[in-house]
Design a protein around this motif. Sequence first.
Motif, PDB file in Angstrom:
ATOM      1  N   LEU A 435       0.802  -1.265   0.103  1.00 47.29           N
ATOM      2  CA  LEU A 435       0.046  -0.119  -0.187  1.00 47.29           C
ATOM      3  C   LEU A 435       0.902   1.146   0.017  1.00 47.29           C
ATOM      4  CD1 LEU A 435      -2.891   1.210   0.129  1.00 47.29           C
ATOM      5  CD2 LEU A 435      -2.844   1.028   2.529  1.00 47.29           C
ATOM      6  N   LYS A 436       0.432   2.331  -0.868  1.00 44.37           N
ATOM      7  CA  LYS A 436       1.230   3.488  -1.143  1.00 44.37           C
ATOM      8  C   LYS A 436       0.242   4.439  -0.317  1.00 44.37           C
ATOM      9  CE  LYS A 436       4.111   2.042  -4.969  1.00 44.37           C
ATOM     10  NZ  LYS A 436       3.595   0.975  -5.124  1.00 44.37           N
ATOM     11  N   TYR A 437       0.651   5.026   0.639  1.00 42.61           N
ATOM     12  CA  TYR A 437      -0.353   5.983   1.223  1.00 42.61           C
ATOM     13  C   TYR A 437       0.532   7.244   1.938  1.00 42.61           C
ATOM     14  CZ  TYR A 437       1.533   4.152   5.663  1.00 42.61           C
ATOM     15  OH  TYR A 437       2.354   3.644   6.695  1.00 42.61           O
ATOM     16  N   GLN A 438      -0.295   8.411   2.015  1.00 39.45           N
ATOM     17  CA  GLN A 438       0.237   9.539   2.771  1.00 39.45           C
ATOM     18  C   GLN A 438      -0.434  10.069   3.891  1.00 39.45           C
ATOM     19  OE1 GLN A 438      -0.342  12.433  -0.619  1.00 39.45           O
ATOM     20  NE2 GLN A 438       1.513  11.721  -1.756  1.00 39.45           N
ATOM     21  N   THR A 439       0.430  10.730   4.852  1.00 35.65           N
ATOM     22  CA  THR A 439      -0.359  11.149   6.064  1.00 35.65           C
ATOM     23  C   THR A 439      -0.090  12.536   6.371  1.00 35.65           C
ATOM     24  OG1 THR A 439       1.507  10.554   7.195  1.00 35.65           O
ATOM     25  CG2 THR A 439      -0.146   8.880   7.059  1.00 35.65           C
ATOM     26  N   SER A 440      -0.942  13.205   6.981  1.00 37.43           N
ATOM     27  CA  SER A 440      -0.622  14.525   7.422  1.00 37.43           C
ATOM     28  C   SER A 440      -1.175  14.719   9.002  1.00 37.43           C
ATOM     29  CB  SER A 440      -1.592  15.308   6.509  1.00 37.43           C
ATOM     30  OG  SER A 440      -2.861  15.211   6.684  1.00 37.43           O
ATOM     31  N   ASP A 441      -1.069  15.905   9.412  1.00 38.48           N
ATOM     32  CA  ASP A 441      -1.431  16.069  10.710  1.00 38.48           C
ATOM     33  C   ASP A 441      -2.751  15.986  10.853  1.00 38.48           C
ATOM     34  OD1 ASP A 441      -2.528  18.281   9.225  1.00 38.48           O
ATOM     35  OD2 ASP A 441      -1.777  19.747  10.969  1.00 38.48           O
ATOM     36  N   LYS A 442      -3.712  15.622  10.146  1.00 39.26           N
ATOM     37  CA  LYS A 442      -5.112  15.442  10.112  1.00 39.26           C
ATOM     38  C   LYS A 442      -5.473  14.231   9.623  1.00 39.26           C
ATOM     39  CE  LYS A 442      -6.826  20.126  10.857  1.00 39.26           C
ATOM     40  NZ  LYS A 442      -7.649  21.174  10.818  1.00 39.26           N
ATOM     41  N   VAL A 443      -4.942  13.875   8.345  1.00 41.53           N
ATOM     42  CA  VAL A 443      -5.415  12.735   7.716  1.00 41.53           C
ATOM     43  C   VAL A 443      -4.479  11.429   8.075  1.00 41.53           C
ATOM     44  CG1 VAL A 443      -5.956  11.442   5.485  1.00 41.53           C
ATOM     45  CG2 VAL A 443      -6.310  13.864   5.888  1.00 41.53           C
ATOM     46  N   ARG A 444      -5.007  10.265   8.646  1.00 38.69           N
ATOM     47  CA  ARG A 444      -4.211   9.285   9.245  1.00 38.69           C
ATOM     48  C   ARG A 444      -4.130   8.328   8.303  1.00 38.69           C
ATOM     49  NH1 ARG A 444      -2.573  12.867  12.254  1.00 38.69           N
ATOM     50  NH2 ARG A 444      -3.770  13.364  14.391  1.00 38.69           N
ATOM     51  N   ALA A 445      -3.107   7.255   8.404  1.00 42.97           N
ATOM     52  CA  ALA A 445      -2.731   6.108   7.454  1.00 42.97           C
ATOM     53  C   ALA A 445      -4.047   5.425   7.414  1.00 42.97           C
ATOM     54  CB  ALA A 445      -1.701   5.452   8.082  1.00 42.97           C
ATOM     55  N   PRO A 446      -4.253   4.679   6.744  1.00 41.89           N
ATOM     56  CA  PRO A 446      -5.529   3.862   6.287  1.00 41.89           C
ATOM     57  C   PRO A 446      -5.637   2.544   7.067  1.00 41.89           C
ATOM     58  CG  PRO A 446      -4.083   3.430   4.562  1.00 41.89           C
ATOM     59  CD  PRO A 446      -3.586   4.570   5.290  1.00 41.89           C
ATOM     60  N   PHE A 447      -6.810   2.003   7.500  1.00 44.72           N
ATOM     61  CA  PHE A 447      -7.071   0.915   8.264  1.00 44.72           C
ATOM     62  C   PHE A 447      -7.762  -0.087   7.258  1.00 44.72           C
ATOM     63  CE2 PHE A 447      -8.827  -0.769  12.614  1.00 44.72           C
ATOM     64  CZ  PHE A 447      -8.144  -1.825  12.419  1.00 44.72           C
ATOM     65  N   VAL A 448      -7.065  -0.966   6.597  1.00 48.52           N
ATOM     66  CA  VAL A 448      -7.451  -1.888   5.640  1.00 48.52           C
ATOM     67  C   VAL A 448      -7.991  -3.040   6.496  1.00 48.52           C
ATOM     68  CG1 VAL A 448      -6.954  -3.260   3.582  1.00 48.52           C
ATOM     69  CG2 VAL A 448      -5.890  -0.948   3.992  1.00 48.52           C
ATOM     70  N   MET A 449      -9.346  -3.660   5.923  1.00 45.18           N
ATOM     71  CA  MET A 449      -9.956  -4.553   6.784  1.00 45.18           C
ATOM     72  C   MET A 449     -10.920  -5.097   5.776  1.00 45.18           C
ATOM     73  SD  MET A 449     -12.499  -2.449   9.253  1.00 45.18           S
ATOM     74  CE  MET A 449     -11.350  -1.191   9.467  1.00 45.18           C
ATOM     75  N   ASP A 450     -11.471  -6.462   6.017  1.00 41.35           N
ATOM     76  CA  ASP A 450     -12.472  -6.935   5.478  1.00 41.35           C
ATOM     77  C   ASP A 450     -13.693  -6.705   6.364  1.00 41.35           C
ATOM     78  OD1 ASP A 450     -12.357  -9.090   7.496  1.00 41.35           O
ATOM     79  OD2 ASP A 450     -10.989 -10.349   6.323  1.00 41.35           O
ATOM     80  N   VAL A 451     -14.833  -7.332   5.596  1.00 37.66           N
ATOM     81  CA  VAL A 451     -16.173  -7.260   6.413  1.00 37.66           C
ATOM     82  C   VAL A 451     -16.102  -8.028   7.906  1.00 37.66           C
ATOM     83  CG1 VAL A 451     -17.778  -6.421   4.594  1.00 37.66           C
ATOM     84  CG2 VAL A 451     -17.360  -8.918   5.138  1.00 37.66           C
ATOM     85  N   PHE A 452     -15.258  -8.944   8.045  1.00 37.55           N
ATOM     86  CA  PHE A 452     -15.301  -9.911   8.973  1.00 37.55           C
ATOM     87  C   PHE A 452     -14.402  -9.082  10.191  1.00 37.55           C
ATOM     88  CE2 PHE A 452     -15.073 -12.545   5.255  1.00 37.55           C
ATOM     89  CZ  PHE A 452     -16.356 -13.013   5.235  1.00 37.55           C
ATOM     90  N   LEU A 453     -13.609  -8.449   9.977  1.00 42.84           N
ATOM     91  CA  LEU A 453     -12.878  -7.659  10.900  1.00 42.84           C
ATOM     92  C   LEU A 453     -13.802  -6.543  11.457  1.00 42.84           C
ATOM     93  CD1 LEU A 453     -10.434  -7.145  12.821  1.00 42.84           C
ATOM     94  CD2 LEU A 453      -9.619  -5.551  11.029  1.00 42.84           C
ATOM     95  N   LEU A 454     -14.285  -5.901  10.579  1.00 40.27           N
ATOM     96  CA  LEU A 454     -15.348  -4.763  11.014  1.00 40.27           C
ATOM     97  C   LEU A 454     -16.494  -5.231  12.047  1.00 40.27           C
ATOM     98  CD1 LEU A 454     -16.122  -1.763  10.657  1.00 40.27           C
ATOM     99  CD2 LEU A 454     -17.634  -2.507   8.746  1.00 40.27           C
ATOM    100  N   ASP A 455     -17.016  -6.470  11.551  1.00 38.84           N
ATOM    101  CA  ASP A 455     -17.867  -7.158  12.476  1.00 38.84           C
ATOM    102  C   ASP A 455     -17.428  -7.282  13.711  1.00 38.84           C
ATOM    103  OD1 ASP A 455     -20.461  -8.355  12.936  1.00 38.84           O
ATOM    104  OD2 ASP A 455     -19.342 -10.395  12.553  1.00 38.84           O
ATOM    105  N   THR A 456     -16.165  -7.896  14.109  1.00 38.92           N
ATOM    106  CA  THR A 456     -15.443  -8.208  15.087  1.00 38.92           C
ATOM    107  C   THR A 456     -15.091  -6.934  15.861  1.00 38.92           C
ATOM    108  OG1 THR A 456     -14.279  -9.966  14.093  1.00 38.92           O
ATOM    109  CG2 THR A 456     -13.596  -9.673  16.383  1.00 38.92           C
ATOM    110  N   LEU A 457     -14.538  -5.936  15.252  1.00 37.10           N
ATOM    111  CA  LEU A 457     -14.247  -4.853  15.828  1.00 37.10           C
ATOM    112  C   LEU A 457     -15.591  -3.909  16.508  1.00 37.10           C
ATOM    113  CD1 LEU A 457     -12.080  -2.907  13.383  1.00 37.10           C
ATOM    114  CD2 LEU A 457     -11.225  -3.479  15.566  1.00 37.10           C
ATOM    115  N   THR A 458     -16.751  -3.946  15.839  1.00 32.98           N
ATOM    116  CA  THR A 458     -17.656  -3.267  16.622  1.00 32.98           C
ATOM    117  C   THR A 458     -18.445  -4.087  17.556  1.00 32.98           C
ATOM    118  OG1 THR A 458     -19.194  -4.151  14.531  1.00 32.98           O
ATOM    119  CG2 THR A 458     -18.075  -1.844  14.296  1.00 32.98           C
TER     120      THR A 458
END
Length: 723
Positions: A435-458
């Motif tokens: 993954l190629k990404y950029q960050t700033s003082d307001k925009v964080r690095a991305p959190f990449v996941m599948d629907v299963f992790l989102l289910d577990t996280l929430t």
Amino acid sequence: MKKTSRSEAEVFVDLAALTRAPGYVHAIAQICYRDNLVTYANEMKASDLERLFSRQRLIRTEITTILGLLVRVPIEFSQPAASVLQGYVDRTDRLMEELHEAVGFPIWEAMIDVGKAGQRDVDIWRGEALREPIFYGGESAYSFQYRELVSEKYSADNPWLVEIKGFSVIQAQTIARTMCALLDEKVTQAFNAMKKSGVSPLSWLSAFEQSPDEIALRSGLPIEQVRAFLDAFTLRGNNTQFQSLGDFNALNATPLLAAGGDRVLLFQHYSIYESLYESPFYWMMADKAYQATAAQHRGAFTEAFAARRLASVFGIERVHSNVHLAQSKGTTIGEIDVLVAFGDRLIIVQAKSKRLTLEARRGNDGQLLKDFAAAIQDSYDQARLCAQAILAGDCRLLDAKGAELLPPLSPTEILIFNVVADHYPALAFQTRQFLKYQTSDKVRAPFVMDVFLLDTLTEMLNTPLRLLSYAKLRVENIERLSMSHEHTALGFHLKRNLWIESEVDVIQLEDDIAVDLDLAMTVRRDNVSGARTPEGILTRLADTLFEHLLFQIEKQPDPATMELGFLLLTLGEDTCQTIHHGLEFITRRTRTDGRTHDFTIAGDYGGITFHCNPVPSKDAMTKLGAYCECRKYAQRAQRWFGVSLDAKANLQFGVVLESNWQQSDEMDLTTADMRQPMPAAKFAEQVRGSPRVKIGRNDPCPCGSGTKFKKCCLGKPATAWAP
């Protein structure tokens, strides 16, 4: 990893020959009993699941491989002698170990070559090297997640399923659940019979056999629907195209095997649930007249699911779907699939339904990168563009009907969630590499996941601050965590907080770190008796005033108190307990004498002053702000918080001061007579009225980092003041 004497292809040929041995199917049944059965008494414990992480057992993909080889020719069901059967099992274990070594050796060899050449910056994780984590990496989904999500995924396709396949999605879900329950029951009966007699059965195969009649009787569904389901998920013909690990294995799509008559064999829960979740989409895509509709429904499912799960945490009023970013003259900059607005924090969710292709799984480097770009990189780039437009302040946020959704935003922080709809092998690993990404003082690095992790996280982090705090910690360490799937990082966090020492470059997280999380999710979703919450950050401070304060902050998420909430969630357990006892102390005194009381804690993060005031007022806010200004100056801190609570520890207001320290003659005079800080340990002892246990230099640090006291917080500033 040791050097193999034989190639992967040579080992695969021997393995295929073994599966053609007379009665080899009985060996597979014995392996499935040995490696998949979890026994427990009364309540399931994490220790009961630990055997599933043993390196000696075959994992699901390995078992599916030998099953795929078994059905390249008609299955031979004759019963081998016990010694022959055990020989099959032992030979399988040796060959599968050799196969793993052959698959994994290219990366090991590349690492050795790079080390010898002293080329530290060479990227070795390409093509062939990624085949090992793709095939042997941990599962990103729990079997019960496949089972539960399938009804939501295909609800819009139900008419097609009924007309073309002869069963509805709910009926399919019920039949799969029934078959897994029958499998559990039969294996348990055979296990108990073995314990009672003290003699192992000649074969475990009968425990994996099922008939349409018994499935229909147990499920309560018509036999016609059961037969239609079994026809759809039973392998017909052979699997001759399966000639290497990179080839299509029909067992992944049709995991049931014909066992004679109308009986079928089901060897693994996971296989039928995964196939139920994934195969219907391919059936629909084979119907040219329905292709476009199926693809549209698939994309809509991912977005709708993400919105629903995030709404369960943040509230439906803070979660918005299909948000358009419009400039003047009707120009659309981009579209956000799901937008979460909580206080001055935003989450931008971009959902994709792209999969890892068969060619990429074979180790084709170009296809690997192409698939990753379509599934993740493009999604991130789109989200980043939307984040920048919002920060620029030159766009309006509109819903699908064109109505303005939110007033102009000036967010303090934007998190990006990139969500895929299906299991994407080695997703965490590939994200770290590609993954190629950029960050700033307001925009964080991305959190990449599948629907299963989102289910577990929430499910596990079901409050806004908890979820946001974890997401921030996770993306801050995107380059420092190495693991096969995201559940290990979440499991680590639930045990001890995702805190990593600054001098550590990389941490390798093994899969068994997630065992307590696995248990909790199994208890919650499979109705098993056991602990619903892992022992750790969610349990050790339960029912304390510290937790009560976090709850209060979430109820009124203004920027100052939210920033405080994030800070509180990064503190060690010892400090959190001190805050709890300090709040008990000052609120009790206020209830007794009706006067204001306060205490302060401080550390590398700055400081927090907790103020208990019977009645909030502008004067009280002014005084608290002035006091915090003085404390901040005296400690030469960059950041300081002030929190005002009533006598019942309910939040009244908060202040936050953040600026670089600068010497001031006036402030030197103002703070000259301020009381010297009291060490946190002494303060805690004072408010609790009990002695503290002395911490030795080599004892575990009380902050919960897992390192020795002398290597962690010994000598670091951590102080507290009482009035």
